[in-house]
Design an enzyme around this catalytic site. Sequence first.
Site, short mmCIF file in Angstrom:
data_model
loop_
_atom_site.label_atom_id
_atom_site.label_comp_id
_atom_site.label_asym_id
_atom_site.label_seq_id
_atom_site.Cartn_x
_atom_site.Cartn_y
_atom_site.Cartn_z
N ARG A 49 -1.85 -4.68 4.51
CA ARG A 49 -0.87 -5.03 3.47
C ARG A 49 -0.92 -6.53 3.23
NH1 ARG A 49 3.28 -0.66 3.18
NH2 ARG A 49 1.99 1.13 3.76
N GLU A 96 1.05 -8.57 2.29
CA GLU A 96 2.45 -8.97 2.10
C GLU A 96 2.57 -10.48 2.16
OE1 GLU A 96 5.17 -6.60 2.63
OE2 GLU A 96 4.31 -5.02 3.87
N ARG A 116 9.13 -8.81 11.34
CA ARG A 116 8.87 -7.37 11.30
C ARG A 116 7.74 -6.96 10.34
NH1 ARG A 116 13.69 -7.89 8.25
NH2 ARG A 116 13.55 -6.72 6.31
N HIS A 117 7.04 -7.93 9.79
CA HIS A 117 5.91 -7.60 8.91
C HIS A 117 4.59 -8.11 9.49
CE1 HIS A 117 9.10 -7.15 5.85
NE2 HIS A 117 8.28 -6.22 5.37
N GLU A 161 13.71 -0.77 9.09
CA GLU A 161 13.17 0.52 8.64
C GLU A 161 11.98 0.89 9.52
OE1 GLU A 161 11.52 0.71 4.52
OE2 GLU A 161 9.87 1.63 5.63
N SER A 221 8.89 5.92 6.38
CA SER A 221 9.10 6.38 5.00
C SER A 221 8.41 7.71 4.85
CB SER A 221 8.45 5.43 3.99
OG SER A 221 9.23 4.30 3.82
N ARG A 274 6.27 -1.25 14.77
CA ARG A 274 7.73 -1.23 14.61
C ARG A 274 8.35 -0.30 15.64
NH1 ARG A 274 9.64 -1.95 8.33
NH2 ARG A 274 8.45 -3.86 8.02
P1 AMO Z 1 5.65 2.51 3.78
O1 AMO Z 1 4.97 1.54 2.90
O2 AMO Z 1 7.15 2.47 3.81
O3 AMO Z 1 5.26 4.00 3.40
O4 AMO Z 1 5.11 2.34 5.26
C1 AMO Z 1 5.48 3.26 6.26
C2 AMO Z 1 5.84 2.54 7.53
O5 AMO Z 1 4.75 1.76 7.98
C3 AMO Z 1 5.22 0.59 8.62
N1 AMO Z 1 4.78 -0.59 7.85
C4 AMO Z 1 4.61 -1.83 8.38
N2 AMO Z 1 4.76 -2.31 9.62
C5 AMO Z 1 4.51 -3.62 9.83
N3 AMO Z 1 4.12 -4.46 8.85
C6 AMO Z 1 3.95 -4.04 7.59
N4 AMO Z 1 3.55 -4.87 6.64
C7 AMO Z 1 4.20 -2.66 7.31
N5 AMO Z 1 4.14 -1.90 6.20
C8 AMO Z 1 4.48 -0.66 6.56
C9 AMO Z 1 6.74 0.68 8.61
C10 AMO Z 1 7.00 1.56 7.42
O6 AMO Z 1 8.24 2.22 7.50
N6 AMO Z 1 2.60 6.25 2.33
C11 AMO Z 1 3.96 5.94 2.78
C12 AMO Z 1 4.38 6.83 3.92
C13 AMO Z 1 4.56 8.29 3.55
O7 AMO Z 1 5.30 8.56 2.59
O8 AMO Z 1 3.97 9.15 4.22
C14 AMO Z 1 3.98 4.47 3.23
O9 AMO Z 1 3.01 3.86 3.49
O10 AMO Z 1 7.14 1.29 9.84
#
Ligand code: AMO
Length: 435
Positions: free
Chosen positions: A211, A213, A219-220, A358, A361, A409
């Site tokens: 990502r 981001e 937490r990211h 969170e 998802s 996480r």
């Molecule tokens: P989402 O983008 O919410 O959903 O990601 C799902 C979970 O992945 C983890 N996560 C991360 N952890 C750390 N750093 C990050 N940058 C990061 N991005 C995501 C989190 C988050 O809740 N395709 C959907 C999932 C689905 O619907 O099956 C998805 O990717 O714990």
Amino acid sequence: MRDRTYAADVEPGESVTVAGWAHEIRDLGGIAFLILRDGSGRIQVKFAKEDLDASLVETGTNVTRESVVSVVGEAEAEDRAPTGVEIVPEEVEVLASAEPELPLDPSGKVDAELPTRLDNRSLDLRREEAKAVFEIRAEALRAIREFFREVGATEITTPKIVATGTEGGTELFPITYFGQEAFMNQSPQLFKQLMVASGLERVCEIGPIFRAEEHNTPRHLNEATSIDFESAFITHHEAMDVCEGTLRAAYDAVATNCGAELETLGFEAEGFALPDEGFPRLTYEEAIERANATGELTEQLVWGDDLTTDAEHALGDAIDGHYFVTDWPSDIKPFYIQDYDDDPEVSKGFDLMHPRMELVSGGQREHRYEPLVEGFEAQGLDPEAFDYYTRMFRYGMPPHAGWAYGAERLVTTMVGLANIREAVLFPRDRQRLSP
Ligand code: AMO
């Protein structure tokens, strides 16, 4: 070393070969002790100087801390030794000596800043606290894999180099693929859905996601490990049951098999498992009402807003445990989430929240071709670019649901780490591309 015995397995009366790192050297004059540390624990080696060959004493007591040493000797019972047993050496060999100045103190007596720890991860993981995090992470993932197997999911591996994003275009890392634009994959989302249409039907994956981001938060991460599940013929509520099951399995396994690691991190294994009651399931509407009612938000939430960090914390404090938020506004959920037919403003998406952040998802997916393609257009995406995905919805796509959570996480929330980077061996963030 074929005949090597781990420190934790040394029994009095045995002739043993041990090998590990020189954790501590204590020279009391006539007697000196070398504490040797290996993956299993520590063992004391006693140098009663008068009784031993001078060169043996010299090698064993002049070694620098953290050098790698092997010792052959007799194990004897000794109440005053840290483990009740010590070794009287016959041979000592320094296999690799460590420089006297170390970038951080593996005994943990002197604290190091996180960047220093991450720059010297091999040394950092010699500290019990750092090592415990990764033992717990490994056990949690093992238990989740086992749980997936028990519920009939097949573990798959999907491509990490892809032609399109799924979770929002701005978070993609572009790469060049034989002269063509490509991206590091943000999520196995589309591939796992394609697999529920296959003979596999129920699948899981534990693998990297990328990502781009901009967030630089505790937490990211820019590279994380996603634990994904997807199944044909289930509703989003059944998907939540499986999600909760994996989490319970992970906590139970850690409580049962990582007692020492939990203790190192200041937890008791007893009572570490999650409470028996199922996680509360709040609709988004209930969640924003409850968050507003806490009186702790700087700004009141209205329908359509994403939950702010403020709101997540206020709700987390009020509920004091994991909880699901269901029925999110369709506009803030991705195109692949199904909306209610009788209320298209509301989706069958859900999140699992930990009081601190969170965690998951997921949702019921749109499995019908026409509404799926309309959803792409509504979110400004070009359905043509996703033809490899949408096409399969024309040849028998069952109703399905699934979810994903980040392994980092999970570990961060499980053992209360201050920063998610502590749950990754070599984190990737905006400043960190090496090691
Ligand atoms: P989402 O983008 O919410 O959903 O990601 C799902 C979970 O992945 C983890 N996560 C991360 N952890 C750390 N750093 C990050 N940058 C990061 N991005 C995501 C989190 C988050 O809740 N395709 C959907 C999932 C689905 O619907 O099956 C998805 O990717 O714990």
